[in-house]
Design a protein around this motif. Structure first.
Motif, PDB file in Angstrom:
ATOM      1  N   VAL A 344      16.844  60.487  27.390  1.00  0.00           N
ATOM      2  CA  VAL A 344      15.471  60.927  27.650  1.00  0.00           C
ATOM      3  C   VAL A 344      15.507  62.372  28.125  1.00  0.00           C
ATOM      4  N   VAL A 345      14.620  63.203  27.598  1.00  0.00           N
ATOM      5  CA  VAL A 345      14.538  64.606  27.993  1.00  0.00           C
ATOM      6  C   VAL A 345      13.355  64.780  28.937  1.00  0.00           C
ATOM      7  N   GLN A 346      13.622  65.313  30.134  1.00  0.00           N
ATOM      8  CA  GLN A 346      12.538  65.593  31.081  1.00  0.00           C
ATOM      9  C   GLN A 346      12.156  67.061  30.962  1.00  0.00           C
ATOM     10  N   ALA A 357      12.301  68.542  21.981  1.00  0.00           N
ATOM     11  CA  ALA A 357      12.855  67.195  22.155  1.00  0.00           C
ATOM     12  C   ALA A 357      12.268  66.230  21.132  1.00  0.00           C
ATOM     13  N   LEU A 358      10.956  66.321  20.905  1.00  0.00           N
ATOM     14  CA  LEU A 358      10.323  65.441  19.927  1.00  0.00           C
ATOM     15  C   LEU A 358      10.881  65.684  18.526  1.00  0.00           C
ATOM     16  N   ALA A 359      11.180  66.943  18.228  1.00  0.00           N
ATOM     17  CA  ALA A 359      11.737  67.268  16.917  1.00  0.00           C
ATOM     18  C   ALA A 359      13.122  66.658  16.730  1.00  0.00           C
ATOM     19  N   LEU A 360      13.807  66.406  17.849  1.00  0.00           N
ATOM     20  CA  LEU A 360      15.110  65.747  17.799  1.00  0.00           C
ATOM     21  C   LEU A 360      14.990  64.233  17.943  1.00  0.00           C
ATOM     22  N   SER A 361      13.756  63.734  17.924  1.00  0.00           N
ATOM     23  CA  SER A 361      13.470  62.291  18.058  1.00  0.00           C
ATOM     24  C   SER A 361      13.981  61.736  19.381  1.00  0.00           C
ATOM     25  N   GLU A 429       3.767  63.246  15.179  1.00  0.00           N
ATOM     26  CA  GLU A 429       2.837  62.753  16.176  1.00  0.00           C
ATOM     27  C   GLU A 429       3.409  62.998  17.573  1.00  0.00           C
ATOM     28  N   VAL A 430       2.577  63.494  18.477  1.00  0.00           N
ATOM     29  CA  VAL A 430       3.025  63.764  19.843  1.00  0.00           C
ATOM     30  C   VAL A 430       2.845  62.501  20.679  1.00  0.00           C
ATOM     31  N   ARG A 431       3.969  61.863  20.993  1.00  0.00           N
ATOM     32  CA  ARG A 431       3.957  60.665  21.828  1.00  0.00           C
ATOM     33  C   ARG A 431       5.061  60.794  22.874  1.00  0.00           C
ATOM     34  N   VAL A 432       4.704  60.645  24.130  1.00  0.00           N
ATOM     35  CA  VAL A 432       5.683  60.761  25.212  1.00  0.00           C
ATOM     36  C   VAL A 432       5.679  59.484  26.051  1.00  0.00           C
TER      37      VAL A 432
END
Length: 658
Positions: A344-346, A357-361, A429-432
């Motif tokens: 997980v990336v904070q 981070a999202l681009a790296l899934s 899609e932006v999902r966190v």
């Protein structure tokens, strides 16, 4: 107050705002003072811990019969990421009905019920159906730079539960301190640390309130305290440090003994904290030790690696240990790397690290907009949606530099834009997972904790719980001070109490409560280090604070945002100036009752009021008044006079309109 009234969205004191609220029609009499004492009846509570918690939170209220129904008969012993926190709350003429699929939702319903009961708003016919938007709603508390005793941590957990937040992220180690007691490495622990028994007790206390505790051991940087006890884990000698700022000390990433020690430490941490996530830090790794060490420098050259590549190799090893323990790793956004492990990336360095981070899934936690130690106003934090498009987030960051309340640190915020250099245009899609407010403790100790924490934490709690459509900052502010009363400590009341204890009079508080600390890192860096940072040469510059600096001045106890100043801003300029002059009377003629620290900012406040009198009398043009007010509104040392900022903004509007 206790009679019949109409209930509206404008008057319902509930924070975070629920997903669905159905208000009664017409005039109703709320349950309250004239009702019988609360009788709690719980179905589905085999261990009795829900009943005990409800009695603790609601015992002082009189709401008649409280029927709590929990569908799950076998509740999980500890909270977890995907726990069901939904609930349904209905007020009838006889009492309150609370139902939920499980224990965790019932806890959240009790928190809502306590707020409504406190404000006497349990109106028959009121129906609330609620669930959180994000599964991870946390607070990072830095217990390494300043130590917070167990009682303080329990109080924080009570506050998190009251705000329906569900994670306490404990930053247990840093350059200045190591707060975890290791059986294998007993010399690691600082003099002030938590025993194994205390941490187990804290985990149980938090679990009963639906709060997960995520521990963090920060590595491979921020390890000066590690290397004082075990210098063999580094590549150079180092000494104990009480200063703040990035340190050069770093673990040796080529030493197998270091990895063996880390594996033992992580095993000990996992043995105490049952949560499925374990934070391994990874932020602000200074590469100088690695670059200057012959063995490491040779390895980098031979393998054609950068120091960032080497840090990623280190992270891969550490994350594999976390996985072996049956846990999932979390790291600060410096761990981003094309070949990074699955952790997980904070996010903390602005909008772009989230999308990288999202681009790296990779799963993401958002913290960048929620740094409470920056002394920002509540609406600044409230305005950032964790899942906003990157373009919108960047535009909001840029707009902060034009905010009159932050213009004195606009150059500092400009400096942070170098974080955008590796920006990617993520098209998915932006999902966190959610987010965490962060309270780094360079300028926070137990004496000032409640004022620094609770003044704005409710705004972040609402952003992480409530629907994305809940964005009305005016509504947030209407409910914020009422929300403070439901917390373990009212931050504004605590501030006043501390100032009175310093010897100021009630009358003098009127002016003091119009002051605020300077924003961003203005206090922490000081003017010399701030200018050096902007020039890229900060490291040799001394900062004005260190871990042993006493936090006992007026600026330490002031809330980050002055609510009395916000109320003044609703008045006409002449009315506001008149009130301010009245608040300054107790400070004597020429403000001679103020000391050298306070007199400059109070003098500017007095001159600002006089300027408005002159402007209102036609003695100054709008342009003249605006120019002079801009000068007066600048910080005086570590202080800002909040009314001067709003007066400058008002004069700007008047001048533009004319």
């Amino acid at each position: 107050m206790f009679g019949m009234k109409n209930l509206t969205n404008q008057t319902l004191h509930c924070m975070p705002w629920p997903e669905q609220v159905s208000l009664p029609t017409g005039r109703t009499t709320p349950l309250g003072r004239h009702d019988s004492a609360t009788v709690i009846q719980v179905a589905g509570d085999p261990t009795g811990r829900l009943t005990r918690y409800a009695q603790q939170v609601l015992g002082s209220f009189a709401v008649g019969i409280l029927d709590i129904t929990v569908a799950a008969q076998d509740p999980e012993p500890t909270p977890f990421l995907q726990m069901d926190e939904s609930y349904r709350l209905q007020v009838t003429a006889k009492g309150v009905e609370l139902s939920s699929p499980g224990y965790w939702g019932a806890l959240r319903g009790i928190a809502t019920l306590a707020q409504l009961a406190l404000h006497n708003q349990l109106h028959p016919g009121l129906l609330i159906q609620d669930k959180p938007r994000f599964v991870w709603r946390g607070l990072l508390l830095d217990v390494a730079r300043h130590f917070f005793p167990l009682a303080a941590l329990k109080s924080v957990i009570d506050g998190l539960a009251a705000l329906k937040m569900n994670v306490l992220h404990l930053h247990l180690s840093d350059d200045q301190g190591f707060r975890f007691s290791s059986a294998a490495f007993p010399y690691l622990a600082s003099d002030d640390h938590y025993t194994t028994q205390e941490l187990r007790e804290l985990v149980t206390y938090a679990s009963d309130r639906g709060v997960r505790i995520v521990p963090e051991l920060d590595m491979p940087g921020h390890v000066t305290s590690w290397l004082v006890a075990h210098p063999e884990w580094g590549t150079q000698e180092t000494a104990a440090s009480r200063r703040f700022g990035v340190h050069k000390a770093c673990l040796n990433p080529l030493d197998e003994a270091v990895y063996q020690a880390i594996e033992v430490l992580l095993g000990e941490v996992a043995g105490i904290f049952p949560d499925e996530y374990l934070h391994v830090g990874g932020d602000e790794v200074n590469p100088s030790w690695w670059q200057s060490d012959p063995a490491i420098a040779s390895y980098l050259e031979q393998e054609q690696l950068s120091t960032h590549d080497l840090q990623n190799q280190f992270l891969i090893r550490v994350c594999s240990m976390v996985t072996k323990l049956g846990r999932k790793a979390v790291g600060w956004d410096e761990v981003l790397h094309p070949q990074m492990p699955n952790c997980v990336v904070q996010n903390w360095r602005g909008a772009t690290s989230r999308d990288r981070a999202l681009a790296l899934s990779r799963p993401v936690l958002v913290s960048g907009p929620y740094y409470l130690d920056l002394h920002y106003p509540a609406d600044v934090h409230y305005g950032f949606d964790p899942e906003a498009q990157q373009s919108q987030w960047l535009a909001q960051e840029d707009a902060l530099q034009q905010d009159p309340r932050l213009s004195h640190v606009a150059d500092g915020m400009e400096w942070t834009k170098h974080w955008r250099k590796d920006r990617v245009d993520y098209q998915g899609e932006v999902r966190v997972l959610g987010g965490e407010a962060c309270l780094w403790a360079e300028l926070v100790n137990p004496d000032v904790l409640s004022t620094r924490l609770y003044s704005r934490l409710p705004a972040v709690a609402e952003r992480l719980w409530s629907p994305a459509s809940c964005t009305d900052s005016a509504s947030m502010y209407r409910r914020l001070q009422g929300c403070w009363r439901s917390l373990p400590e009212d931050p504004e009341a605590v501030a006043c109490k501390k100032l009175l204890a310093m010897g100021f009079t009630e009358a003098q508080l009127g002016a003091l409560c119009l002051l605020e600390p300077v924003k961003w890192y203005g206090r922490l860096l000081g003017e010399e280090a701030l200018q050096a940072r902007l020039a890229g040469t900060e490291m040799p510059k001394a900062r004005p604070y260190h871990a042993d600096t006493l936090l006992n001045r007026v600026v330490d106890f002031l809330p980050p945002e002055s609510m009395p100043a916000r109320q003044l801003a609703e008045l006409s300029l002449l009315e506001a100036a008149t009130q301010v002059k009245g608040h300054l009377v107790p400070w004597g003629e020429d403000l001679l009752n103020a000391d050298d620290e306070l007199r400059p900012v109070l003098l500017c406040l007095s001159k600002g009021a006089d300027l408005l009198f002159a402007f209102s009398a036609g003695e100054l043009s709008g342009g003249q008044a605006l120019q002079q007010m801009q000068t007066l509104a600048k910080p005086q040392g570590e202080y800002m006079a909040a009314p001067l900022i709003s007066w400058y903004a008002a004069l700007t509007e008047l001048t533009a309109a004319n």
